[in-house]
Design a protein around this motif. Structure first.
Motif, PDB file in Angstrom:
ATOM      1  N   GLN A 236      12.629 -37.787 -26.204  1.00 27.04           N
ATOM      2  CA  GLN A 236      13.879 -37.755 -26.897  1.00 27.04           C
ATOM      3  C   GLN A 236      14.909 -38.574 -25.755  1.00 27.04           C
ATOM      4  O   GLN A 236      15.861 -39.363 -26.164  1.00 27.04           O
ATOM      5  N   ASP A 237      14.489 -38.418 -24.213  1.00 21.30           N
ATOM      6  CA  ASP A 237      15.432 -38.934 -23.490  1.00 21.30           C
ATOM      7  C   ASP A 237      15.208 -40.377 -23.343  1.00 21.30           C
ATOM      8  O   ASP A 237      16.134 -41.209 -22.683  1.00 21.30           O
ATOM      9  N   ASP A 238      13.925 -40.859 -23.616  1.00 20.95           N
ATOM     10  CA  ASP A 238      13.495 -42.210 -23.496  1.00 20.95           C
ATOM     11  C   ASP A 238      12.626 -42.558 -24.923  1.00 20.95           C
ATOM     12  O   ASP A 238      11.472 -42.917 -24.674  1.00 20.95           O
ATOM     13  N   PRO A 239      13.375 -42.694 -26.003  1.00 20.12           N
ATOM     14  CA  PRO A 239      12.968 -42.944 -27.380  1.00 20.12           C
ATOM     15  C   PRO A 239      12.121 -44.415 -27.301  1.00 20.12           C
ATOM     16  O   PRO A 239      11.211 -44.576 -28.212  1.00 20.12           O
ATOM     17  N   GLU A 240      12.424 -45.319 -26.369  1.00 18.33           N
ATOM     18  CA  GLU A 240      11.544 -46.506 -26.398  1.00 18.33           C
ATOM     19  C   GLU A 240      10.249 -46.427 -25.630  1.00 18.33           C
ATOM     20  O   GLU A 240       9.259 -47.098 -25.863  1.00 18.33           O
ATOM     21  N   CYS A 241      10.030 -45.166 -24.924  1.00 17.60           N
ATOM     22  CA  CYS A 241       8.635 -45.038 -24.316  1.00 17.60           C
ATOM     23  C   CYS A 241       7.925 -44.177 -25.332  1.00 17.60           C
ATOM     24  O   CYS A 241       8.274 -42.993 -25.588  1.00 17.60           O
ATOM     25  N   LYS A 242       6.721 -44.590 -25.642  1.00 14.96           N
ATOM     26  CA  LYS A 242       5.862 -43.776 -26.538  1.00 14.96           C
ATOM     27  C   LYS A 242       4.693 -43.603 -26.094  1.00 14.96           C
ATOM     28  O   LYS A 242       3.954 -44.680 -25.494  1.00 14.96           O
ATOM     29  N   TYR A 243       3.890 -42.694 -26.152  1.00 12.39           N
ATOM     30  CA  TYR A 243       2.394 -42.410 -25.810  1.00 12.39           C
ATOM     31  C   TYR A 243       1.710 -42.265 -27.001  1.00 12.39           C
ATOM     32  O   TYR A 243       2.172 -41.579 -27.978  1.00 12.39           O
ATOM     33  N   TYR A 244       0.647 -43.346 -27.099  1.00 13.42           N
ATOM     34  CA  TYR A 244      -0.128 -43.330 -28.330  1.00 13.42           C
ATOM     35  C   TYR A 244      -1.601 -42.764 -27.891  1.00 13.42           C
ATOM     36  O   TYR A 244      -2.190 -43.096 -26.781  1.00 13.42           O
ATOM     37  N   PHE A 245      -2.092 -41.791 -28.878  1.00 15.97           N
ATOM     38  CA  PHE A 245      -3.522 -41.390 -28.437  1.00 15.97           C
ATOM     39  C   PHE A 245      -4.136 -41.637 -29.761  1.00 15.97           C
ATOM     40  O   PHE A 245      -3.968 -41.069 -31.088  1.00 15.97           O
ATOM     41  N   ALA A 246      -5.527 -42.177 -29.645  1.00 13.21           N
ATOM     42  CA  ALA A 246      -6.403 -42.507 -30.914  1.00 13.21           C
ATOM     43  C   ALA A 246      -7.622 -41.394 -30.831  1.00 13.21           C
ATOM     44  O   ALA A 246      -8.375 -41.476 -29.713  1.00 13.21           O
ATOM     45  N   CYS A 247      -7.664 -40.788 -31.668  1.00 10.94           N
ATOM     46  CA  CYS A 247      -8.956 -39.527 -31.911  1.00 10.94           C
ATOM     47  C   CYS A 247     -10.003 -40.340 -32.661  1.00 10.94           C
ATOM     48  O   CYS A 247     -10.050 -41.170 -33.219  1.00 10.94           O
ATOM     49  N   ARG A 248     -11.217 -39.665 -32.562  1.00 10.51           N
ATOM     50  CA  ARG A 248     -12.532 -40.020 -33.130  1.00 10.51           C
ATOM     51  C   ARG A 248     -12.365 -39.839 -34.759  1.00 10.51           C
ATOM     52  O   ARG A 248     -12.989 -40.340 -35.394  1.00 10.51           O
ATOM     53  N   SER A 249     -11.489 -38.953 -35.104  1.00 14.35           N
ATOM     54  CA  SER A 249     -11.674 -38.474 -36.675  1.00 14.35           C
ATOM     55  C   SER A 249      -9.942 -37.833 -36.859  1.00 14.35           C
ATOM     56  O   SER A 249      -9.369 -37.573 -35.947  1.00 14.35           O
ATOM     57  N   PHE A 250     -10.055 -37.898 -38.024  1.00 12.77           N
ATOM     58  CA  PHE A 250      -8.590 -37.317 -38.653  1.00 12.77           C
ATOM     59  C   PHE A 250      -8.464 -35.795 -38.460  1.00 12.77           C
ATOM     60  O   PHE A 250      -7.435 -35.284 -37.797  1.00 12.77           O
ATOM     61  N   ASP A 251      -9.499 -35.030 -38.393  1.00 14.20           N
ATOM     62  CA  ASP A 251      -9.363 -33.719 -37.920  1.00 14.20           C
ATOM     63  C   ASP A 251      -9.055 -33.546 -36.492  1.00 14.20           C
ATOM     64  O   ASP A 251      -8.387 -32.657 -36.156  1.00 14.20           O
ATOM     65  N   GLU A 252      -9.601 -34.109 -35.777  1.00 13.95           N
ATOM     66  CA  GLU A 252      -9.531 -34.143 -34.271  1.00 13.95           C
ATOM     67  C   GLU A 252      -7.879 -34.571 -34.057  1.00 13.95           C
ATOM     68  O   GLU A 252      -7.150 -33.738 -33.265  1.00 13.95           O
ATOM     69  N   CYS A 253      -7.462 -35.391 -34.811  1.00 17.03           N
ATOM     70  CA  CYS A 253      -5.855 -35.841 -34.803  1.00 17.03           C
ATOM     71  C   CYS A 253      -5.006 -34.735 -35.043  1.00 17.03           C
ATOM     72  O   CYS A 253      -4.048 -34.206 -34.330  1.00 17.03           O
ATOM     73  N   THR A 254      -5.219 -34.050 -36.168  1.00 15.78           N
ATOM     74  CA  THR A 254      -4.554 -33.004 -36.933  1.00 15.78           C
ATOM     75  C   THR A 254      -4.585 -31.616 -35.877  1.00 15.78           C
ATOM     76  O   THR A 254      -3.623 -31.147 -35.438  1.00 15.78           O
TER      77      THR A 254
END
Length: 153
Positions: free
Chosen positions: A91-109
């Motif tokens: 919230q303090d820096d909305p332009e900075c985002k961390y992205y994480f790519a998982c191996r599966s939909f279930d892992e992401c959830t």
């Protein structure tokens, strides 16, 4: 929140609540994406998410970041350049985002659920909800929570 680098590193190296190998990248200044995903070991401990570089054998080489999971927005990123991506935006820096790519939909959830449940704000709201249920069932007031101002968290 006050902490020292030594305290943070000590927490990062404790037995995690959850950990896994995941691809990571972040947006740079003004929302521009940093090129390419990097393979990282991520560890969830309390309300911190730690990121580590590892060698080919999976041994930790060095910490490369930590995210305090308070006042942040966690969300799936269905339009990302990879499948099964979620992001953390502060919230303090909305332009900075961390992205994480998982191996599966279930892992992401599973990661999104674990990260959402790790925040102090979420734990506090769950306690209040349970107190209300307990009070309704017993007719007695629930346990009293001491309010902790933001500066003490």
């Amino acid at each position: 929140m006050r902490y020292s680098e030594k305290e943070l590193l000590s927490l990062a190296l404790q037995s995690p609540d959850r950990e896994g190998k995941i691809l990571h990248r972040m947006s740079g200044t003004k929302g521009r994406l940093v090129e390419g995903y990097k393979d990282r070991l991520i560890r969830l401990k309390a309300n911190f998410l730690f990121l580590f570089k590892t060698n080919e054998q999976g041994q930790i080489l060095e910490p490369v970041g930590a995210v305090l999971l308070e006042r942040c927005k966690l969300q799936p990123e269905p339009k990302a350049d990879k499948a099964n991506v979620f992001s953390i935006a502060l919230q303090d820096d909305p332009e900075c985002k961390y992205y994480f790519a998982c191996r599966s939909f279930d892992e992401c959830t599973d990661w999104l659920t674990a990260l959402r449940n790790a925040s102090y704000e979420n734990m506090r709201s769950n306690i209040l909800l349970l107190q209300g249920k307990l009070s309704r069932q017993t007719g007695q007031p629930g346990l009293q929570l001491r309010h902790i101002p933001a500066a003490e968290q």
